[in-house]
Design a protein around this motif. Structure first.
Motif, short mmCIF file in Angstrom:
data_model
loop_
_atom_site.label_atom_id
_atom_site.label_comp_id
_atom_site.label_asym_id
_atom_site.label_seq_id
_atom_site.Cartn_x
_atom_site.Cartn_y
_atom_site.Cartn_z
N ALA A 161 79.18 30.44 -97.27
CA ALA A 161 79.79 29.91 -96.05
C ALA A 161 79.86 31.03 -95.02
CB ALA A 161 81.18 29.35 -96.33
N GLU A 162 79.36 30.75 -93.83
CA GLU A 162 79.41 31.72 -92.73
C GLU A 162 80.55 31.34 -91.80
OE1 GLU A 162 75.37 32.86 -91.16
OE2 GLU A 162 74.86 31.01 -92.21
N ALA A 163 81.33 32.33 -91.38
CA ALA A 163 82.47 32.09 -90.50
C ALA A 163 82.37 32.97 -89.26
CB ALA A 163 83.78 32.37 -91.23
N ASP A 164 82.89 32.44 -88.16
CA ASP A 164 82.89 33.21 -86.90
C ASP A 164 84.12 34.11 -86.85
OD1 ASP A 164 84.96 31.44 -86.40
OD2 ASP A 164 83.90 30.37 -84.82
N ALA A 165 84.33 34.74 -85.71
CA ALA A 165 85.42 35.70 -85.56
C ALA A 165 86.80 35.05 -85.69
CB ALA A 165 85.32 36.41 -84.21
N GLN A 166 86.91 33.75 -85.40
CA GLN A 166 88.18 33.05 -85.51
C GLN A 166 88.42 32.53 -86.93
OE1 GLN A 166 86.02 32.33 -82.87
NE2 GLN A 166 87.20 33.70 -81.55
N GLY A 167 87.47 32.70 -87.84
CA GLY A 167 87.63 32.25 -89.21
C GLY A 167 87.16 30.84 -89.46
N ARG A 168 86.53 30.20 -88.47
CA ARG A 168 86.02 28.83 -88.65
C ARG A 168 84.65 28.87 -89.30
NH1 ARG A 168 87.42 27.38 -82.62
NH2 ARG A 168 86.01 29.13 -82.51
N ILE A 169 84.43 28.00 -90.25
CA ILE A 169 83.14 27.93 -90.94
C ILE A 169 82.10 27.34 -89.98
CG2 ILE A 169 81.86 26.90 -92.85
CD1 ILE A 169 84.45 27.01 -94.46
N THR A 170 81.02 28.09 -89.76
CA THR A 170 79.96 27.64 -88.85
C THR A 170 78.77 27.08 -89.61
OG1 THR A 170 79.06 29.87 -88.74
CG2 THR A 170 80.61 29.23 -87.02
N ASN A 171 78.45 27.64 -90.77
CA ASN A 171 77.33 27.18 -91.59
C ASN A 171 77.70 27.26 -93.05
OD1 ASN A 171 75.32 26.51 -89.73
ND2 ASN A 171 74.74 28.66 -89.49
N SER A 172 77.09 26.39 -93.84
CA SER A 172 77.28 26.42 -95.27
C SER A 172 75.93 26.18 -95.93
CB SER A 172 78.28 25.34 -95.68
OG SER A 172 78.58 25.44 -97.04
N HIS A 173 75.64 26.95 -96.99
CA HIS A 173 74.35 26.86 -97.65
C HIS A 173 74.54 26.87 -99.16
CE1 HIS A 173 72.65 28.18 -93.78
NE2 HIS A 173 73.55 29.14 -93.81
N ARG A 174 73.64 26.18 -99.87
CA ARG A 174 73.52 26.29 -101.33
C ARG A 174 72.20 26.98 -101.58
NH1 ARG A 174 76.77 23.84 -104.73
NH2 ARG A 174 75.22 23.45 -106.33
N LEU A 175 72.24 28.15 -102.21
CA LEU A 175 71.06 28.97 -102.37
C LEU A 175 70.80 29.29 -103.84
CD1 LEU A 175 71.89 31.57 -99.58
CD2 LEU A 175 70.43 29.57 -99.36
N THR A 176 69.52 29.36 -104.19
CA THR A 176 69.14 29.83 -105.51
C THR A 176 69.23 31.36 -105.51
OG1 THR A 176 66.81 30.00 -104.95
CG2 THR A 176 67.58 27.88 -105.85
N ARG A 177 69.02 31.97 -106.65
CA ARG A 177 69.09 33.43 -106.73
C ARG A 177 68.09 34.10 -105.81
NH1 ARG A 177 71.48 36.26 -111.05
NH2 ARG A 177 72.63 34.86 -112.38
N THR A 178 66.86 33.64 -105.81
CA THR A 178 65.85 34.27 -104.95
C THR A 178 66.14 34.03 -103.48
OG1 THR A 178 64.42 32.34 -105.24
CG2 THR A 178 64.03 34.22 -106.69
N GLN A 179 66.63 32.85 -103.12
CA GLN A 179 67.01 32.59 -101.73
C GLN A 179 68.19 33.46 -101.32
OE1 GLN A 179 67.76 28.40 -102.10
NE2 GLN A 179 65.79 27.84 -101.19
N PHE A 180 69.13 33.66 -102.24
CA PHE A 180 70.30 34.49 -101.94
C PHE A 180 69.89 35.94 -101.70
CE2 PHE A 180 73.89 37.17 -103.35
CZ PHE A 180 74.82 36.76 -102.42
N GLU A 181 68.95 36.44 -102.48
CA GLU A 181 68.48 37.81 -102.30
C GLU A 181 67.86 38.01 -100.93
OE1 GLU A 181 65.89 38.43 -105.60
OE2 GLU A 181 67.53 38.73 -107.00
N ARG A 182 67.21 36.97 -100.41
CA ARG A 182 66.56 37.06 -99.09
C ARG A 182 67.48 36.65 -97.94
NH1 ARG A 182 62.01 33.25 -100.02
NH2 ARG A 182 62.44 33.22 -102.22
N PHE A 183 68.63 36.08 -98.24
CA PHE A 183 69.52 35.52 -97.23
C PHE A 183 69.99 36.55 -96.21
CE2 PHE A 183 73.84 34.36 -95.84
CZ PHE A 183 73.58 33.14 -95.24
N PHE A 184 70.30 37.75 -96.66
CA PHE A 184 70.88 38.76 -95.78
C PHE A 184 69.84 39.61 -95.07
CE2 PHE A 184 74.22 37.80 -98.81
CZ PHE A 184 75.28 37.56 -97.96
N ALA A 185 68.57 39.36 -95.29
CA ALA A 185 67.51 40.18 -94.71
C ALA A 185 67.51 40.13 -93.18
CB ALA A 185 66.16 39.75 -95.25
N ASN A 186 67.71 38.96 -92.60
CA ASN A 186 67.62 38.80 -91.14
C ASN A 186 68.96 38.47 -90.49
OD1 ASN A 186 64.84 39.22 -91.25
ND2 ASN A 186 64.49 37.06 -91.71
N ARG A 187 70.06 38.80 -91.17
CA ARG A 187 71.37 38.47 -90.61
C ARG A 187 72.19 39.72 -90.36
NH1 ARG A 187 70.12 33.92 -93.07
NH2 ARG A 187 70.96 31.95 -92.37
#
Length: 118
Positions: free
Chosen positions: A18-44
Motif C-alpha cells: 500500500a502506497e500512502a501520501d504525506a497525509q497518510g492516505r492510501i493512494t495505491n494498493s498492489h498484490r505482487l508476487t516475489r519477482t514483482q516485489f523485487e522490481r517494484f522499488f526500481a522506479n519509485r
C-alpha cells in the motif's frame, strides 16, 4: 505521483503493498508476487518502507536498505491494535500505515544474517 510511505504485508508467495501520501492516505494498493516485489522499488522514489517484523521482514529489510531505501520494522503486537476490520492483507497494510504514524512505537532493529542464524 510518488508515495512517501510504502507499507508491505509479507506472505509466502503474494505480497500486499500500500502506497500512502504525506497525509497518510492510501493512494495505491498492489498484490505482487516475489519477482514483482523485487522490481517494484526500481522506479519509485519512496521516503520510507514499513513492515511488520518477522523472519522474512529482516531479509527484505536488508535487501531494501542495500538499495538505499530506509526501512522501518514495527513490532507485530503494536501493529495488531490498529487493524480495525477483519484481518486481511489490505487491512494489515492500513494498520501498518497507522502504526507508523505513532511516535511511541519503537522500531525493531534489522538483524544481520548471522544474528538470524543464531
Amino acid at each position: 505521483m510518488n508515495a512517501t510511505t510504502v507499507a508491505v504485508d509479507l506472505a509466502k508467495s503474494v505480497f500486499q503493498v500500500a502506497e500512502a501520501d504525506a497525509q497518510g492516505r492510501i493512494t495505491n494498493s498492489h498484490r505482487l508476487t516475489r519477482t514483482q516485489f523485487e522490481r517494484f522499488f526500481a522506479n519509485r522514489q519512496v521516503d520510507r518502507v514499513v513492515m511488520e517484523a518477522c523472519g522474512s521482514a529482516h531479509h527484505w529489510a536488508r535487501s531494501l536498505t542495500g538499495r538505499g531505501l530506509p526501512v522501518r520494522l514495527l513490532p507485530p503486537a503494536h501493529v495488531r491494535r490498529y487493524c480495525l476490520r477483519n484481518k486481511t492483507d489490505a487491512a494489515d497494510c492500513a494498520a501498518l500505515l497507522e502504526a507508523h504514524r505513532n511516535p511511541k512505537i519503537r522500531d525493531v532493529r534489522i538483524k544481520s544474517v548471522e544474528q538470524q542464524a543464531l
